[in-house]
Design an enzyme around this catalytic site. Structure first.
Site, PDB file in Angstrom:
ATOM      1  CG  ASP A  13      -1.761  -1.276   1.292  1.00 33.98           C
ATOM      2  OD1 ASP A  13      -2.330  -1.670   0.262  1.00 33.98           O
ATOM      3  OD2 ASP A  13      -1.795  -1.895   2.375  1.00 33.98           O
ATOM      4  CE  LYS A  16       3.041  -2.255  -4.754  1.00 34.83           C
ATOM      5  NZ  LYS A  16       2.661  -2.104  -3.357  1.00 34.83           N
ATOM      6  N   GLY A  40      -4.265  -4.278  -3.851  1.00 31.80           N
ATOM      7  CA  GLY A  40      -5.245  -3.211  -4.035  1.00 31.80           C
ATOM      8  C   GLY A  40      -4.542  -2.007  -4.608  1.00 31.80           C
ATOM      9  CG  HIS A  41      -2.165  -1.958  -7.474  1.00 31.48           C
ATOM     10  ND1 HIS A  41      -1.648  -2.867  -8.356  1.00 31.48           N
ATOM     11  CD2 HIS A  41      -1.411  -2.070  -6.362  1.00 31.48           C
ATOM     12  CE1 HIS A  41      -0.625  -3.489  -7.799  1.00 31.48           C
ATOM     13  NE2 HIS A  41      -0.464  -3.026  -6.590  1.00 31.48           N
ATOM     14  CD  GLN A 227       0.547  -8.864  -2.501  1.00 33.38           C
ATOM     15  OE1 GLN A 227       1.326  -9.553  -3.144  1.00 33.38           O
ATOM     16  NE2 GLN A 227      -0.692  -8.690  -2.874  1.00 33.38           N
ATOM     17  NE  ARG A 309      -7.585  -6.841   6.402  1.00 33.94           N
ATOM     18  CZ  ARG A 309      -6.639  -7.770   6.363  1.00 33.94           C
ATOM     19  NH1 ARG A 309      -6.422  -8.532   7.406  1.00 33.94           N
ATOM     20  NH2 ARG A 309      -5.888  -7.937   5.290  1.00 33.94           N
TER      21      ARG A 309
END
Ligand code: IMP
Length: 431
Positions: A13, A16, A40-41, A227, A309
């Protein structure tokens, strides 16, 4: 010809996706080599926000061919969902998206296995995963007898045979984990996946071969890690890691392109640290709802893209980042979300740890040892002014420059890009 890798140097996170998006203009292919729909991008482009989990973010650029390499684990449902969403948003998806025939398939039983493992033993062995079936799928890949690759879906009889041989054992394992486990039936699963295969088959090919030919033709490749390096299964905070090589070490195995082709490796760092899921985090600001950790979380909108989260937030840790920068062969740094720190009056940087009464600047690659490390900080003044509209380095407040320069000095690498907001324009190119 120049090939680049963009890799996160913390626990993921690091933003990137924004740097990949900026670099697409200088490249012809964008390649994902690890992970799956656990990533998650978020990319903000022309005022629109795109959230991608499985597809390379470079797919948003019309000039690029996007490649999902063999090192990725692919859930067909996610693949089809994301491609449909992009089409709806007006992004063309056709022969600009290639999927490796050697990437492994995620099945619903992987998701079930992960759920049962995470909640087993009262959850005391939980890793805090994203629940996307990533770990069990990689387990089956390494196990060999239980792994199924994307290319196998294109051979219906063979595919059904594989599921028939795998599922009895898989169902027995699930049952042993919990009497309430779901059971899976080979023919039904086969039919479901053959339906997906029909929609995916035009994208499936030997991507390693495509990439080798591209290199021969002088094309420029951009590798996009998912990641962060501290989640790398070999070099991260084991066992609180993901199941793939999320550092640059995964490029070669996860795409088939030898790492010597990488001429530029950009390490992405967030101006502070975040972590989702369980595992040690020496510089965590666990200081309650009125504390600085919560203030940074709110300002930086630090909530997981995949699971929603809240991310754990803390000070910058140069011991950890120096470790991942060396490991990844990083040439330069992109410093992200510097604007978020405008809300902090005094900034701390972790320069070393105290472990069992001894000072050390070596990052232990084991969670149980990292748990024993206490951060040693130095303190710098904050700048407490909005920097999000600044476009030139020399216009940054002196305290922001000092913070950036000190990080570069401690990590022993230059900062070449500074990001002060989510938009493309909110970027300062240092050189
Ligand atoms: P898994 O990858 O779902 O198996 O989860 C393993 C660990 O990696 C958990 O702590 C997750 O929260 C973390 N993780 C997985 N993907 C990401 C990501 O894209 N960003 C940050 N953390 C991640």
């Amino acid at each position: 010809m120049a090939s680049t890798c963009v890799v996160g140097l913390q626990w993921g996170d690091e933003a990137k996706g924004k740097i990949v998006d900026i670099l697409t203009a200088e490249h012809d292919f964008v390649v994902r080599y690890n992970g799956g729909a656990n990533a998650g991008h978020t990319v903000v482009r022309d005022g629109k926000t795109y959230k991608l989990s499985l597809l390379p973010t470079g797919i948003l650029s019309p000039n690029m061919t996007a490649v999902i390499g063999n090192g990725v684990v692919v859930n067909p449902v996610k693949f089809l969902e994301e491609t449909a969403q992009l089409r709806q948003a007006g992004i063309p998806i056709g022969d600009n998206l290639l999927l490796s025939n050697h990437a492994h398939l995620i099945f619903p039983y992987h998701v079930e296995e992960e759920r049962l493992c995470e909640q087993g033993n009262g959850g005391d062995q939980a890793i805090g995963t994203t629940g996307r079936g990533i770990g069990p799928c990689y387990m089956d890949k390494v196990n060999r007898a239980q792994g199924i690759r994307v290319g196998e879906m294109l051979h219906p009889e063979h595919f059904l045979e594989r599921l028939r041989s795998i599922l009895p054992r898989k169902n027995a394992i699930l049952k042993a984990l919990s009497p309430d486990a779901r059971a899976f039936e080979p023919k039904a699963l086969c039919d479901e996946y053959l339906g997906y295969a029909q929609q995916m088959k035009s994208h499936v090919c030997d991507t390693a071969d495509v990439l080798h030919r591209a290199l021969k033709d002088g094309k420029r490749l951009l590798f996009e890690a998912a990641q962060g390096s501290l989640l790398d299964v070999d070099h991260g905070t084991y066992p609180y890691v993901t199941s793939s090589n999320s550092s640059t070490t995964g490029v070669w195995s996860g795409s088939g392109v030898p790492a010597r082709n990488l001429t530029r490796i950009i390490g992405i760092i967030k101006a502070y640290t975040t972590r989702v899921g369980r595992g040690p985090f020496p510089t965590e600001l666990d200081d309650g709802p009125e504390g600085l950790g919560e203030k940074i979380r709110k300002t930086g909108r630090e909530y997981g893209t995949v699971t929603g989260r809240p991310r754990r937030c803390g000070w910058f840790d140069t011991v950890a980042v120096r470790h991942s920068a060396r490991l990844g062969g990083v040439d330069e740094l992109a410093l992200m979300l510097l604007d978020v720190l405008s809300v902090v009056s005094e900034l701390k940087i972790c320069t070393a740890y105290e472990m069992d009464g001894q000072k050390t600047d070596v990052f232990p690659g084991d969670a149980f040892l990292l748990e024993r490390c206490k951060p040693i900080y130095e303190t710098l003044p904050g700048w407490q002014t909005d920097i999000s509209a600044i476009r030139e380095l020399k216009k940054l407040p002196p305290a922001a420059r000092r913070y950036m320069d000190r990080l570069a000095e401690l990590i022993e690498l230059p900062v070449s890009i500074v990001s002060i907001g989510p938009d493309r324009e909110q970027t300062i190119m240092v050189k």
